[in-house]
Design an enzyme around this catalytic site. Structure first.
Site, PDB file in Angstrom:
ATOM      1  N   HIS A  65       0.840  -1.197   0.000  1.00 36.30           N
ATOM      2  CA  HIS A  65       0.000   0.000   0.000  1.00 36.30           C
ATOM      3  C   HIS A  65       0.876   1.249   0.000  1.00 36.30           C
ATOM      4  CE1 HIS A  65      -3.981   1.951   1.485  1.00 36.30           C
ATOM      5  NE2 HIS A  65      -3.188   2.887   0.969  1.00 36.30           N
ATOM      6  N   ARG A  69       2.283   8.467  -6.846  1.00 40.09           N
ATOM      7  CA  ARG A  69       1.864   9.768  -7.390  1.00 40.09           C
ATOM      8  C   ARG A  69       1.973   9.918  -8.905  1.00 40.09           C
ATOM      9  NH1 ARG A  69      -1.145  10.670  -3.127  1.00 40.09           N
ATOM     10  NH2 ARG A  69      -0.080  11.511  -1.294  1.00 40.09           N
ATOM     11  N   ASP A 156      -8.732   3.669  -3.466  1.00 40.14           N
ATOM     12  CA  ASP A 156      -8.113   4.266  -2.282  1.00 40.14           C
ATOM     13  C   ASP A 156      -7.753   5.721  -2.487  1.00 40.14           C
ATOM     14  OD1 ASP A 156      -6.957   3.762   0.468  1.00 40.14           O
ATOM     15  OD2 ASP A 156      -5.226   4.592  -0.565  1.00 40.14           O
ATOM     16  N   HIS A 236      -5.502   0.047   5.807  1.00 38.64           N
ATOM     17  CA  HIS A 236      -5.028   0.868   6.943  1.00 38.64           C
ATOM     18  C   HIS A 236      -6.010   0.937   8.123  1.00 38.64           C
ATOM     19  CE1 HIS A 236      -7.437   3.675   4.642  1.00 38.64           C
ATOM     20  NE2 HIS A 236      -6.463   3.990   3.793  1.00 38.64           N
ATOM     21  N   ASP A 311       1.223   2.940   3.702  1.00 40.39           N
ATOM     22  CA  ASP A 311       0.368   3.992   3.141  1.00 40.39           C
ATOM     23  C   ASP A 311       1.221   5.222   2.815  1.00 40.39           C
ATOM     24  OD1 ASP A 311      -1.872   5.299   2.200  1.00 40.39           O
ATOM     25  OD2 ASP A 311      -2.693   5.770   4.175  1.00 40.39           O
TER      26      ASP A 311
END
Length: 431
Positions: A65, A69, A156, A236, A311
């Site tokens: 995870h 970008r 997500d 998460h 994350d």
């Protein structure tokens, strides 16, 4: 980073499902594959020799995870810089979330990401969108994206709020054999929500996000997974009740897995008050209470929580250097995940080393249907070399990400990843 098809790794202690971590060995690699394992191997014919006296060697770690970008937000991170951060953190494989621009909602974007990462030492696995354009209205072309290399599906950054859409996604999950990863948040309950709703938010006068905003969505998804037979992966997780919901569902045979981030088993909402509204303590899900942190640790210990992930969410300096309520959610985490995990879980006795590695090596690969590397002669080398006892301080010079939005700057770490070897490339981490 160096293109290093041939190398001799000396005095490493292999630890895996086939190695008990009690024997120091040498490992010879030729053309990217392990060709010899033994004690005191001759180094006379090796062009590169690295001595890792006292270090462990395991199959390469996976972070399932991360946010890289690219495409669209290269001022925050690129696939290349994200992989540099991953290598420093000990990860040889990462799975990247689809909230890019354009989003990862078609096969061509999946293949673009695979192409961008193909020469890097860290393997990049794209996670495709559940819905077209991540708009939560109509199902994306999941089968086509899987054929292009997508390993899971998620919107997500945002939840799949539409229950009918989630039902369809989970039905596809059962057919395709891949997990649906949901950002568990009921937006009507959570927004505006700048931090966890509780005593601290009340003292600070900030609108908060209550734990129930996460728990309601988890409960819905567990019911839908039970109904469809699909695989729901809870992203998460951060609340004690959320962990208990997953624990009960697993006991009932629901096809559910879950993950937790180091900051959610380490930091609490009090950090925002103690650090005078430091925006590097702002993320979603938010930092919660000490009781929630303890529940994360208990969930890791009893196996309810399957995976440790980061994350990893880079943001540029100018985006975070604003008033707390205006700052974007998210922190980087690839470089610090091991140091925090060792301090909180290993040194405290919560997990044995083998148990910790299950959550970084084996469980994420099993969830994503990735090949599990072995430390045996004749196999492709996919390795992480690490220690559990080196004390060091995470400083800005250690940040390999393009962004530096971390609450762990100037924090003491326990243990570090010394190197990785993957795809015929050797990366030695200097601190």
């Amino acid at each position: 980073m160096s293109i290093t098809p041939d190398i001799l790794l000396q005095n490493v202690t292999p630890i895996s499902r086939k190695h008990d971590g009690n024997e120091q060995l040498d490992i010879r690699i030729r053309s990217g594959s392990v060709v010899e394992i033994g004690k005191g191997l001759s180094s006379s014919e090796d062009k590169e020799v690295q001595d890792f006296e006292g270090a462990y060697l395991s199959p390469g770690w996976v972070d399932m995870h991360v946010h890289l970008r690219e495409p669209g937000f290269e001022h925050k991170e690129t696939i290349e810089t994200g992989c540099k951060a991953a290598a420093f953190g000990g990860f040889t494989e990462v799975a990247c979330m689809p909230n890019t621009n354009p989003p990862i909602h078609t096969r061509d974007v999946v293949e673009f990401i695979k192409k961008k990462g193909e020469k890097l030492p860290v393997e990049v696995h794209p996670i495709g969108c559940v819905s077209k354009d991540r708009e939560g209205e109509s199902i994306a072309e999941m089968g086509d994206m899987q054929d292009g290399g997508a390993v899971a599906f998620s919107d997500d950054g945002d939840p799949v709020s539409n229950a009918q859409l989630m039902r369809v996604a989970l039905e596809y999950s059962s057919m395709l054999g891949v997990p649906i990863i949901n950002h568990e948040e009921d937006l009507k309950l959570s927004r505006p929500g700048y931090m966890h709703e509780g005593k601290v938010s009340t003292r600070l006068g900030l609108d908060g996000t209550p734990g129930i905003a996460e728990e309601v969505m988890i409960a819905r998804d567990l019911l839908l997974a039970e109904f469809t037979g699909g695989h729901i992966h809870v992203a998460h997780i951060s609340t004690a009740k959320g962990v208990e919901l997953v624990r009960r569902a697993k006991a009932d045979g629901v096809n559910v897995t879950t993950e937790v981030c180091p900051h959610h088993f380490d930091l609490t909402d009090e950090e925002i008050e103690n650090r005078d509204f430091d925006t590097n303590c702002k993320m979603h899900p938010p930092l919660r209470t000490a009781e929630d942190v303890e529940a994360m640790i208990e969930g890791l210990a009893d196996g309810t929580i399957d995976v440790i992930c980061t994350d990893h969410a880079p943001h540029a300096i100018q985006e975070k250097e604003v008033e707390f309520i205006y700052a974007p959610n998210g922190i980087i985490g690839l470089e610090t995940a091991w140091g925090v995990s060792v301090r909180q879980l290993l040194k405290s006795g919560v997990l044995e080393l083998e148990q910790l590695l299950e959550k970084l090596v084996y469980n994420p690969r099993e969830i994503l249907n990735l090949e599990i590397p072995e430390i045996t002669e004749g196999t492709v080398a996919n390795l992480t070399i690490f220690n559990t006892d080196q004390e060091w301080t995470f400083e800005e010079r250690h940040v390999k990400s393009k962004s530096a939005n971390s609450p762990y700057l100037e924090t003491k770490m326990s243990g570090r990843a010394e190197a990785i070897y993957n795809k015929g490339q050797f990366v030695l981490n200097e601190i």
